[in-house]
Every structure is written in C-alpha cells, then in structure tokens.
Design a protein around this motif. Sequence first.
Motif, PDB file in Angstrom:
ATOM      1  N   ASN A 164       0.813  -1.210   0.000  1.00  0.00           N
ATOM      2  CA  ASN A 164       0.000   0.000   0.000  1.00  0.00           C
ATOM      3  C   ASN A 164       0.849   1.265   0.000  1.00  0.00           C
ATOM      4  OD1 ASN A 164      -3.018  -0.501   0.132  1.00  0.00           O
ATOM      5  ND2 ASN A 164      -2.297  -1.948   1.671  1.00  0.00           N
ATOM      6  N   ILE A 165       1.947   1.265   0.746  1.00  0.00           N
ATOM      7  CA  ILE A 165       2.834   2.431   0.736  1.00  0.00           C
ATOM      8  C   ILE A 165       3.376   2.663  -0.667  1.00  0.00           C
ATOM      9  CG2 ILE A 165       5.046   3.349   1.536  1.00  0.00           C
ATOM     10  CD1 ILE A 165       4.529   1.946   4.221  1.00  0.00           C
ATOM     11  N   LYS A 166       3.829   1.588  -1.303  1.00  0.00           N
ATOM     12  CA  LYS A 166       4.436   1.735  -2.633  1.00  0.00           C
ATOM     13  C   LYS A 166       3.411   2.172  -3.680  1.00  0.00           C
ATOM     14  CE  LYS A 166       8.393  -1.360  -2.115  1.00  0.00           C
ATOM     15  NZ  LYS A 166       9.026  -2.625  -2.535  1.00  0.00           N
ATOM     16  N   SER A 167       2.202   1.611  -3.615  1.00  0.00           N
ATOM     17  CA  SER A 167       1.228   1.882  -4.680  1.00  0.00           C
ATOM     18  C   SER A 167       0.442   3.173  -4.471  1.00  0.00           C
ATOM     19  CB  SER A 167       0.255   0.714  -4.819  1.00  0.00           C
ATOM     20  OG  SER A 167      -0.535   0.567  -3.645  1.00  0.00           O
ATOM     21  N   LYS A 168       0.333   3.638  -3.208  1.00  0.00           N
ATOM     22  CA  LYS A 168      -0.525   4.801  -2.939  1.00  0.00           C
ATOM     23  C   LYS A 168       0.215   6.023  -2.405  1.00  0.00           C
ATOM     24  CE  LYS A 168      -4.535   1.861  -1.967  1.00  0.00           C
ATOM     25  NZ  LYS A 168      -5.575   1.505  -0.972  1.00  0.00           N
ATOM     26  N   LEU A 169       1.343   5.818  -1.711  1.00  0.00           N
ATOM     27  CA  LEU A 169       2.041   6.955  -1.104  1.00  0.00           C
ATOM     28  C   LEU A 169       3.304   7.356  -1.864  1.00  0.00           C
ATOM     29  CD1 LEU A 169       1.646   6.267   2.721  1.00  0.00           C
ATOM     30  CD2 LEU A 169       0.073   7.366   1.114  1.00  0.00           C
ATOM     31  N   LEU A 170       4.104   6.409  -2.286  1.00  0.00           N
ATOM     32  CA  LEU A 170       5.346   6.764  -2.978  1.00  0.00           C
ATOM     33  C   LEU A 170       5.092   7.362  -4.354  1.00  0.00           C
ATOM     34  CD1 LEU A 170       7.927   3.989  -2.033  1.00  0.00           C
ATOM     35  CD2 LEU A 170       7.341   6.116  -0.849  1.00  0.00           C
ATOM     36  N   VAL A 171       3.852   7.256  -4.853  1.00  0.00           N
ATOM     37  CA  VAL A 171       3.487   7.870  -6.138  1.00  0.00           C
ATOM     38  C   VAL A 171       3.106   9.350  -5.967  1.00  0.00           C
ATOM     39  CG1 VAL A 171       2.731   5.690  -7.126  1.00  0.00           C
ATOM     40  CG2 VAL A 171       1.072   7.113  -5.923  1.00  0.00           C
ATOM     41  N   LEU A 172       3.002   9.819  -4.735  1.00  0.00           N
ATOM     42  CA  LEU A 172       2.692  11.228  -4.500  1.00  0.00           C
ATOM     43  C   LEU A 172       3.906  12.090  -4.845  1.00  0.00           C
ATOM     44  CD1 LEU A 172       0.840  10.895  -1.060  1.00  0.00           C
ATOM     45  CD2 LEU A 172      -0.190  11.099  -3.338  1.00  0.00           C
ATOM     46  N   PRO A 173       3.702  13.400  -5.073  1.00  0.00           N
ATOM     47  CA  PRO A 173       4.837  14.269  -5.416  1.00  0.00           C
ATOM     48  C   PRO A 173       5.948  14.221  -4.373  1.00  0.00           C
ATOM     49  CG  PRO A 173       2.763  15.406  -5.820  1.00  0.00           C
ATOM     50  CD  PRO A 173       2.409  14.126  -5.130  1.00  0.00           C
ATOM     51  N   GLU A 174       7.186  14.314  -4.867  1.00  0.00           N
ATOM     52  CA  GLU A 174       8.358  14.222  -3.982  1.00  0.00           C
ATOM     53  C   GLU A 174       8.336  15.246  -2.857  1.00  0.00           C
ATOM     54  OE1 GLU A 174      12.270  13.792  -5.128  1.00  0.00           O
ATOM     55  OE2 GLU A 174      11.858  11.797  -5.928  1.00  0.00           O
ATOM     56  N   ALA A 175       7.786  16.432  -3.144  1.00  0.00           N
ATOM     57  CA  ALA A 175       7.809  17.518  -2.162  1.00  0.00           C
ATOM     58  C   ALA A 175       6.755  17.360  -1.068  1.00  0.00           C
ATOM     59  CB  ALA A 175       7.601  18.860  -2.866  1.00  0.00           C
ATOM     60  N   THR A 176       5.913  16.329  -1.167  1.00  0.00           N
ATOM     61  CA  THR A 176       4.860  16.135  -0.170  1.00  0.00           C
ATOM     62  C   THR A 176       5.462  15.978   1.229  1.00  0.00           C
ATOM     63  OG1 THR A 176       3.464  15.050  -1.809  1.00  0.00           O
ATOM     64  CG2 THR A 176       2.883  14.730   0.500  1.00  0.00           C
ATOM     65  N   ARG A 177       5.048  16.860   2.148  1.00  0.00           N
ATOM     66  CA  ARG A 177       5.498  16.775   3.534  1.00  0.00           C
ATOM     67  C   ARG A 177       4.650  15.732   4.256  1.00  0.00           C
ATOM     68  NH1 ARG A 177       4.190  22.667   5.169  1.00  0.00           N
ATOM     69  NH2 ARG A 177       2.481  22.176   3.746  1.00  0.00           N
ATOM     70  N   VAL A 178       5.293  14.944   5.086  1.00  0.00           N
ATOM     71  CA  VAL A 178       4.613  13.852   5.782  1.00  0.00           C
ATOM     72  C   VAL A 178       4.648  14.102   7.282  1.00  0.00           C
ATOM     73  CG1 VAL A 178       4.531  11.356   6.174  1.00  0.00           C
ATOM     74  CG2 VAL A 178       5.331  12.248   3.954  1.00  0.00           C
ATOM     75  N   ILE A 179       3.442  14.273   7.871  1.00  0.00           N
ATOM     76  CA  ILE A 179       3.327  14.306   9.324  1.00  0.00           C
ATOM     77  C   ILE A 179       3.131  12.870   9.781  1.00  0.00           C
ATOM     78  CG2 ILE A 179       1.993  15.105  11.305  1.00  0.00           C
ATOM     79  CD1 ILE A 179       1.244  17.588   9.706  1.00  0.00           C
ATOM     80  N   THR A 180       4.112  12.347  10.472  1.00  0.00           N
ATOM     81  CA  THR A 180       4.097  10.950  10.898  1.00  0.00           C
ATOM     82  C   THR A 180       3.351  10.810  12.228  1.00  0.00           C
ATOM     83  OG1 THR A 180       6.184  11.217  12.072  1.00  0.00           O
ATOM     84  CG2 THR A 180       6.315  10.576   9.748  1.00  0.00           C
ATOM     85  N   GLY A 181       3.041   9.582  12.583  1.00  0.00           N
ATOM     86  CA  GLY A 181       2.318   9.338  13.823  1.00  0.00           C
ATOM     87  C   GLY A 181       3.161   9.522  15.077  1.00  0.00           C
ATOM     88  N   HIS A 182       4.474   9.438  14.928  1.00  0.00           N
ATOM     89  CA  HIS A 182       5.410   9.633  16.032  1.00  0.00           C
ATOM     90  C   HIS A 182       6.693  10.189  15.432  1.00  0.00           C
ATOM     91  CE1 HIS A 182       3.039   6.923  18.758  1.00  0.00           C
ATOM     92  NE2 HIS A 182       2.737   6.362  17.595  1.00  0.00           N
TER      93      HIS A 182
END
Length: 210
Positions: free
Chosen positions: A176-194
């Motif tokens: 799911n990470i590879k197919s749905k998240l890594l396809v987002l733009p490189e500049a996308t900032r990620v607020i992680t859970g921790h």
Amino acid sequence: MSLQFEIIAVTPFRQNCTLLWDDETKEAVLTDVGGDVPYLLKEIKSKGLNVKEIWLTHGHLDHAGGVVEFLRHHDVPVIGPHEDDEFLLQSLPETTAGYGFPVSPAFVPTCWLHEGETLSVGAYEFQVLHIPGHTPGQVVFYCAAADLLIAGDVLFYETIGRTDFPRGNHHDLISNIKSKLLVLPEATRVITGHGRMTTIGHERRHNPFL
C-alpha cells in the motif's frame, strides 16, 4: 490564505496529534486525539479556532484514547478510521487500562471512511487513502494543494509502521505504501504518527524498508 498546522505530541507514547486550520476562516480539525485533552483545548482556545471535526487514522489507544474526553468539551463529529478498525475502538477500555492510560470508553465514530472520500478544512480538501497493514482500518489524509500528508502510523522518517499487532500485515503495508504513497509528489510533507516529519522524496531514496 494558507493551511496551518501544529503537531502536538500527546500521551506517554508521544503520538503526533495534529491541529489543522485554515487561517482565513479559522475552521480547524484535530487528527488522532490520543490524550492530553486539557492541553489540546488550551491550544485551540489560544488560537481562536473553531474545531469542526476529529479525524482518526486508526484505532490504537494512543491515537483514539482521548476522543471521548474531548467530546465532553466539544461535541463534534468523529470521522474515521475505516470500519475494519472497529475491534480496536471497542477494546479501548481494556487497552487503555492495560497501558496505564486514563481509561477510555469504547465508541463508534460518526462515520467510517473509505478510499477516495474527501474531507475538508476551510478551503482545503484532503483525499482519504485506505492503507491497511499497521492496522486493517488505517487511513491517511492527503492534501495536494498544501503538499501535506497526515500518515498516522503507516510511514515514518526512514522506517514504517509496526505490523506485529493484532491483524497487522507486513506485505499489505509495504504494498500500500508503494502503490498509494510513494506515487505522490516528492515535495509532499509527511506528518508521521510519532517523531519527526519527513517527505515522500526522502523516503523514496532513503527508507530501507521500501
């Protein structure tokens, strides 16, 4: 006009509750109200914000354990996660007690979330993506206009979410990470859970799990 956010680490697990708001309308949402509700209320009041909803990425106690307490002060809709995490929300009394957290009653959200649905904060729209693996009902929230992803416990700085909890699945999480998240733009900032924030580009290049 811009989308603002404040990351507030709550509970002894230092879970990243995020206060999101549109600085023009002062409309706000809270994601993953795990605990430390008095401090959250203070931050909302100090900024003069109108919290319209709580969004949940998944049902673990450090992400959902403060919801019922918050609702005693602000009766707002609770949106998400996906219904496959209902078993976690129903087990909150046992898990919160077991970890020595303030005991949270079980609850059912106002509505469950599904892949492709859209949520909003002021003028900003967030796309809902269902990313099972850490939990079966984990969702994330992606705002293309703000280059921002609220990732819950899916993706972290150079690592990924644990999959050794009940109904976790390592293969599903990676897929799911590879197919749905890594396809987002490189500049996308990620607020992680921790922990610290990251970007999609950094994780593409440096995450050893991916």
